[in-house]
Write a protein that holds these residues in place. Structure first.
Motif, PDB file in Angstrom:
ATOM      1  N   PRO A   1     -47.197 -37.595  38.329  1.00  0.00           N
ATOM      2  CA  PRO A   1     -47.812 -37.182  38.266  1.00  0.00           C
ATOM      3  C   PRO A   1     -49.071 -38.168  36.946  1.00  0.00           C
ATOM      4  O   PRO A   1     -50.217 -37.800  37.850  1.00  0.00           O
ATOM      5  N   CYS A   2     -48.479 -39.239  37.094  1.00  0.00           N
ATOM      6  CA  CYS A   2     -48.768 -40.255  36.367  1.00  0.00           C
ATOM      7  C   CYS A   2     -49.083 -41.585  37.171  1.00  0.00           C
ATOM      8  O   CYS A   2     -49.803 -42.578  36.374  1.00  0.00           O
ATOM      9  N   ASP A   3     -48.944 -41.265  38.605  1.00  0.00           N
ATOM     10  CA  ASP A   3     -49.339 -42.994  39.562  1.00  0.00           C
ATOM     11  C   ASP A   3     -49.843 -41.655  40.576  1.00  0.00           C
ATOM     12  O   ASP A   3     -48.830 -40.809  41.473  1.00  0.00           O
ATOM     13  N   PRO A   4     -50.794 -42.278  40.572  1.00  0.00           N
ATOM     14  CA  PRO A   4     -51.988 -43.109  39.566  1.00  0.00           C
ATOM     15  C   PRO A   4     -52.504 -42.312  38.109  1.00  0.00           C
ATOM     16  O   PRO A   4     -52.140 -40.973  37.735  1.00  0.00           O
ATOM     17  N   ASN A   5     -52.533 -43.205  37.535  1.00  0.00           N
ATOM     18  CA  ASN A   5     -53.086 -42.768  36.069  1.00  0.00           C
ATOM     19  C   ASN A   5     -53.815 -42.027  36.046  1.00  0.00           C
ATOM     20  O   ASN A   5     -55.465 -42.083  36.290  1.00  0.00           O
ATOM     21  N   PRO A   6     -53.750 -40.583  35.927  1.00  0.00           N
ATOM     22  CA  PRO A   6     -55.448 -39.362  35.526  1.00  0.00           C
ATOM     23  C   PRO A   6     -55.851 -39.847  34.602  1.00  0.00           C
ATOM     24  O   PRO A   6     -57.175 -39.676  34.237  1.00  0.00           O
ATOM     25  N   CYS A   7     -55.466 -39.921  33.303  1.00  0.00           N
ATOM     26  CA  CYS A   7     -55.978 -40.252  32.453  1.00  0.00           C
ATOM     27  C   CYS A   7     -56.941 -41.751  32.163  1.00  0.00           C
ATOM     28  O   CYS A   7     -56.821 -42.798  32.752  1.00  0.00           O
ATOM     29  N   GLN A   8     -58.134 -41.620  31.943  1.00  0.00           N
ATOM     30  CA  GLN A   8     -59.577 -42.638  31.465  1.00  0.00           C
ATOM     31  C   GLN A   8     -59.733 -43.497  30.288  1.00  0.00           C
ATOM     32  O   GLN A   8     -58.918 -43.011  29.238  1.00  0.00           O
ATOM     33  N   TYR A   9     -60.521 -44.227  30.536  1.00  0.00           N
ATOM     34  CA  TYR A   9     -60.305 -44.767  30.034  1.00  0.00           C
ATOM     35  C   TYR A   9     -59.097 -45.949  29.062  1.00  0.00           C
ATOM     36  O   TYR A   9     -59.426 -45.630  27.285  1.00  0.00           O
ATOM     37  N   GLY A  10     -58.985 -46.015  29.455  1.00  0.00           N
ATOM     38  CA  GLY A  10     -56.861 -46.276  29.012  1.00  0.00           C
ATOM     39  C   GLY A  10     -56.032 -45.488  28.367  1.00  0.00           C
ATOM     40  O   GLY A  10     -55.237 -46.001  27.702  1.00  0.00           O
TER      41      GLY A  10
ATOM     42  N   THR B   1     -52.474 -43.180  27.789  1.00  0.00           N
ATOM     43  CA  THR B   1     -51.857 -42.949  28.252  1.00  0.00           C
ATOM     44  C   THR B   1     -51.332 -42.249  28.850  1.00  0.00           C
ATOM     45  O   THR B   1     -51.378 -41.025  28.416  1.00  0.00           O
ATOM     46  N   CYS B   2     -50.403 -41.759  30.022  1.00  0.00           N
ATOM     47  CA  CYS B   2     -49.903 -41.305  30.542  1.00  0.00           C
ATOM     48  C   CYS B   2     -47.953 -40.667  30.630  1.00  0.00           C
ATOM     49  O   CYS B   2     -47.793 -41.589  30.771  1.00  0.00           O
ATOM     50  N   GLU B   3     -47.945 -39.351  30.243  1.00  0.00           N
ATOM     51  CA  GLU B   3     -46.450 -38.935  30.280  1.00  0.00           C
ATOM     52  C   GLU B   3     -46.256 -37.341  31.271  1.00  0.00           C
ATOM     53  O   GLU B   3     -46.836 -36.575  31.330  1.00  0.00           O
ATOM     54  N   ASN B   4     -45.263 -37.757  31.533  1.00  0.00           N
ATOM     55  CA  ASN B   4     -45.083 -36.987  33.080  1.00  0.00           C
ATOM     56  C   ASN B   4     -43.858 -36.057  31.773  1.00  0.00           C
ATOM     57  O   ASN B   4     -42.446 -36.591  31.247  1.00  0.00           O
ATOM     58  N   VAL B   5     -44.630 -35.070  32.045  1.00  0.00           N
ATOM     59  CA  VAL B   5     -43.590 -33.517  30.912  1.00  0.00           C
ATOM     60  C   VAL B   5     -43.254 -32.711  32.527  1.00  0.00           C
ATOM     61  O   VAL B   5     -44.708 -32.359  32.250  1.00  0.00           O
ATOM     62  N   ASP B   6     -42.219 -32.796  32.700  1.00  0.00           N
ATOM     63  CA  ASP B   6     -42.019 -31.955  33.411  1.00  0.00           C
ATOM     64  C   ASP B   6     -42.259 -31.393  34.866  1.00  0.00           C
ATOM     65  O   ASP B   6     -43.514 -30.467  35.384  1.00  0.00           O
ATOM     66  N   TYR B   7     -42.937 -32.463  35.364  1.00  0.00           N
ATOM     67  CA  TYR B   7     -44.258 -33.304  36.201  1.00  0.00           C
ATOM     68  C   TYR B   7     -45.095 -32.436  36.064  1.00  0.00           C
ATOM     69  O   TYR B   7     -46.257 -32.131  36.570  1.00  0.00           O
ATOM     70  N   VAL B   8     -45.755 -32.166  34.297  1.00  0.00           N
ATOM     71  CA  VAL B   8     -47.128 -32.003  34.305  1.00  0.00           C
ATOM     72  C   VAL B   8     -47.680 -33.747  33.728  1.00  0.00           C
ATOM     73  O   VAL B   8     -46.840 -33.721  32.614  1.00  0.00           O
ATOM     74  N   ALA B   9     -49.451 -34.182  33.573  1.00  0.00           N
ATOM     75  CA  ALA B   9     -49.701 -35.792  33.632  1.00  0.00           C
ATOM     76  C   ALA B   9     -50.083 -34.689  32.087  1.00  0.00           C
ATOM     77  O   ALA B   9     -50.965 -34.021  32.132  1.00  0.00           O
ATOM     78  N   ILE B  10     -50.066 -35.941  30.945  1.00  0.00           N
ATOM     79  CA  ILE B  10     -49.971 -35.045  29.655  1.00  0.00           C
ATOM     80  C   ILE B  10     -49.952 -36.584  29.089  1.00  0.00           C
ATOM     81  O   ILE B  10     -50.231 -37.832  28.910  1.00  0.00           O
ATOM     82  N   CYS B  11     -51.893 -36.943  29.128  1.00  0.00           N
ATOM     83  CA  CYS B  11     -52.146 -37.855  28.554  1.00  0.00           C
ATOM     84  C   CYS B  11     -52.650 -38.017  26.823  1.00  0.00           C
ATOM     85  O   CYS B  11     -53.296 -36.883  25.880  1.00  0.00           O
ATOM     86  N   THR B  12     -52.624 -39.342  26.323  1.00  0.00           N
ATOM     87  CA  THR B  12     -52.942 -39.490  25.215  1.00  0.00           C
ATOM     88  C   THR B  12     -53.983 -40.549  25.104  1.00  0.00           C
ATOM     89  O   THR B  12     -54.198 -41.564  25.799  1.00  0.00           O
ATOM     90  N   CYS B  13     -55.075 -39.853  24.237  1.00  0.00           N
ATOM     91  CA  CYS B  13     -56.144 -40.721  24.787  1.00  0.00           C
ATOM     92  C   CYS B  13     -56.633 -42.214  23.857  1.00  0.00           C
ATOM     93  O   CYS B  13     -55.620 -41.882  22.029  1.00  0.00           O
ATOM     94  N   ARG B  14     -57.210 -43.183  23.828  1.00  0.00           N
ATOM     95  CA  ARG B  14     -57.341 -43.900  22.841  1.00  0.00           C
ATOM     96  C   ARG B  14     -58.196 -43.142  21.956  1.00  0.00           C
ATOM     97  O   ARG B  14     -59.404 -42.185  22.299  1.00  0.00           O
ATOM     98  N   PRO B  15     -58.973 -43.949  20.714  1.00  0.00           N
ATOM     99  CA  PRO B  15     -59.532 -42.984  19.569  1.00  0.00           C
ATOM    100  C   PRO B  15     -61.066 -43.163  20.029  1.00  0.00           C
ATOM    101  O   PRO B  15     -61.478 -44.029  21.386  1.00  0.00           O
ATOM    102  N   GLY B  16     -61.525 -42.626  19.998  1.00  0.00           N
ATOM    103  CA  GLY B  16     -63.042 -42.444  20.498  1.00  0.00           C
ATOM    104  C   GLY B  16     -63.772 -41.693  21.670  1.00  0.00           C
ATOM    105  O   GLY B  16     -64.326 -41.518  22.583  1.00  0.00           O
ATOM    106  N   TYR B  17     -62.039 -40.701  22.681  1.00  0.00           N
ATOM    107  CA  TYR B  17     -62.166 -40.246  23.677  1.00  0.00           C
ATOM    108  C   TYR B  17     -61.083 -38.740  23.240  1.00  0.00           C
ATOM    109  O   TYR B  17     -60.038 -38.399  22.294  1.00  0.00           O
ATOM    110  N   ASP B  18     -61.802 -37.943  23.899  1.00  0.00           N
ATOM    111  CA  ASP B  18     -60.951 -36.962  24.482  1.00  0.00           C
ATOM    112  C   ASP B  18     -61.010 -36.289  25.351  1.00  0.00           C
ATOM    113  O   ASP B  18     -61.766 -36.763  26.210  1.00  0.00           O
TER     114      ASP B  18
END
Length: 440
Positions: A248-257, A259-276
């Motif tokens: 689910p992280c290919d392509p990366n669905p997380c915007q503005y840089g 970080t995407c992590e594949n957790v049991d085929y679910v994309a979990i986004c870790t956002c940069r400071p200033g994004y939510d």
């Protein structure tokens, strides 16, 4: 004379008595015949005023007379008038009428019933088999029963019904949004929408009965007609869970840089400071306050403080600190670093004195080298030693290496000055920054 008169009177009375007897008998016979024809007339033909009723041959068997038969030489006509849109329905309940020649129930030459409906036409009936089903058509109903002078049977009984301005689709009998159509001008036919069956579209097709979902998928068809949906395990995708999913992280669905992590085929986004947000689509905090060469997507969380400082020989104009506010703005504008005017003048004076000294020293050294070279060419004392096999060039070279002393402090000062000049030439701000993030 008297005897003759009496005889005449007796004869006269006798004649009158016979005459009255004959009249009486004639009256009785007339009443009986009329009553008989009236009875036959009520059971044998006539206009049918009611929209529904029963028709049967005269003498049709009853409980009191179960062996009764229809009379000979009988013609009965029943008529029910109707219009172009009058529906006529006719049904036999019993029929036993003499067969035709060669015991045929098709020719019906002897006894028969002729049924006529305007839109259908005429049909002859005889024999010993009761027709099943209903005979229907539009218009008027005519029924003619005929019997000859020979063999008689039970006859027939039937029912009729008429409906004026008939429309089988009013009211619409079709359910589940089915459309009513008129077939052959009489019968109503329900045209069902996809996903339904039945005479009135009352049967909901179960799309999940065929088990279309693969690889452990769960089928559901209760959301809409003619539709099913497969709820697939996370590893599988597709209409019937037939396609194995990629990351689910290919392509990366997380915007503005983010970080995407594949957790049991679910994309979990870790956002940069200033994004939510689920995919970091929401901007929070503050943007770049004006720091050069910073990533264009770089943002700072609310409450982040920045501290500025200028390099040596530069002074700051503006606030040294700024903080990211909750409304997305900075508390202070970015400051400027301006070259200190006193140090700039001193540096310029020092550079001029050093340059003048170096020019004088260089001039003297050049003259000495030129004089010494001329003397060495014509009066060289080492030339005699060379002729005698004695060398001394090593001492001269050693002295030559030490004859060019350098002023380390001057070189360092020059380097610093040149560095500052370089920054001024490129108009780059001479400042550094660091930031601290408040602890939550």
């Amino acid at each position: 004379m008297t005897d003759l008169l009496c005889k005449k009177v007796f004869t006269c009375v006798q004649y009158h008595f016979v005459f009255f007897v004959l009249i009486f008998l004639f009256g009785i016979c007339h009443v009986s015949v009329v009553h008989q024809f009236e009875s036959i007339g009520q059971d044998c033909g006539g206009d049918l005023p009611e929209p529904r009723g029963i028709i049967k041959t005269p003498g049709f068997p009853t409980e009191e007379n179960p062996t009764s038969t229809y009379p000979s030489n009988t013609d009965c006509y029943w008529v029910k008038q109707g219009g172009e849109h009058t529906l006529v329905q006719f049904k036999f309940w019993a029929l036993t009428i003499e067969n035709g020649q060669s015991n045929s129930n098709a020719s019906c030459e002897y006894d028969y019933l002729n049924l006529t409906i305007t839109s259908v036409g005429s049909t002859m009936f005889c024999g010993f088999f009761t027709p099943t089903g209903e005979i229907r058509g539009f218009g008027s109903l005519h029924v003619h029963f005929h019997s000859d002078d020979s063999v008689n049977y039970r006859g027939f009984t039937a029912s009729y019904q008429t409906v004026e301005n008939f429309n089988p689709c009013e009211p619409n009998p079709c359910i589940n949004d089915g459309e009513c159509e008129i077939g052959n001008g009489i019968d109503r036919v329900c045209k069902c929408k996809a996903g339904f069956l039945g005479e009135y579209c009352e049967i909901d097709i179960k799309e999940c009965d065929s088990d279309p979902c693969q690889n452990g998928g769960t089928c559901s068809d209760d959301k809409s007609p003619n539709h099913y949906a497969c709820e697939c395990p996370r590893q599988w995708d597709g209409t019937n869970c037939e396609e194995e999913r990629g990351s689910p992280c290919d392509p990366n669905p997380c915007q503005y840089g983010g970080t995407c992590e594949n957790v049991d085929y679910v994309a979990i986004c870790t956002c940069r400071p200033g994004y939510d947000g689920e995919i970091c689509e929401i901007k929070t905090g503050c943007g770049n306050p004006g720091i050069p060469y910073l990533d264009r997507h770089r943002r700072f969380n609310t409450g982040t403080s920045l501290q500025y400082s200028c390099i040596e020989k530069y002074v700051m104009e503006g606030k040294q600190n700024t903080t990211c506010l909750s409304d997305g703005t900075w508390s202070n504008e970015i400051p400027n670093c301006k070259l200190n005017g006193t140090q700039n003048q001193q540096s310029s004076d020092g550079l001029t004195s050093w340059s003048r000294g170096m020019i004088v020293l260089g001039s003297v050294l050049t003259v000495n080298i030129a004089v010494f070279g001329t003397w060495m060419w014509f009066k060289s004392p080492w030339a005699i030693l060379e002729r005698l096999g004695i060398t001394g060039g090593g001492i001269f070279l050693q002295q030559t290496h030490s004859i060019n002393p350098a002023n380390p402090s001057n070189q360092v000062e020059r380097i610093r000055t040149l560095s500052v000049c370089s920054i001024n030439e490129t108009s780059e701000p001479s400042r550094t920054y660091s930031h601290t993030t408040p602890v939550t």
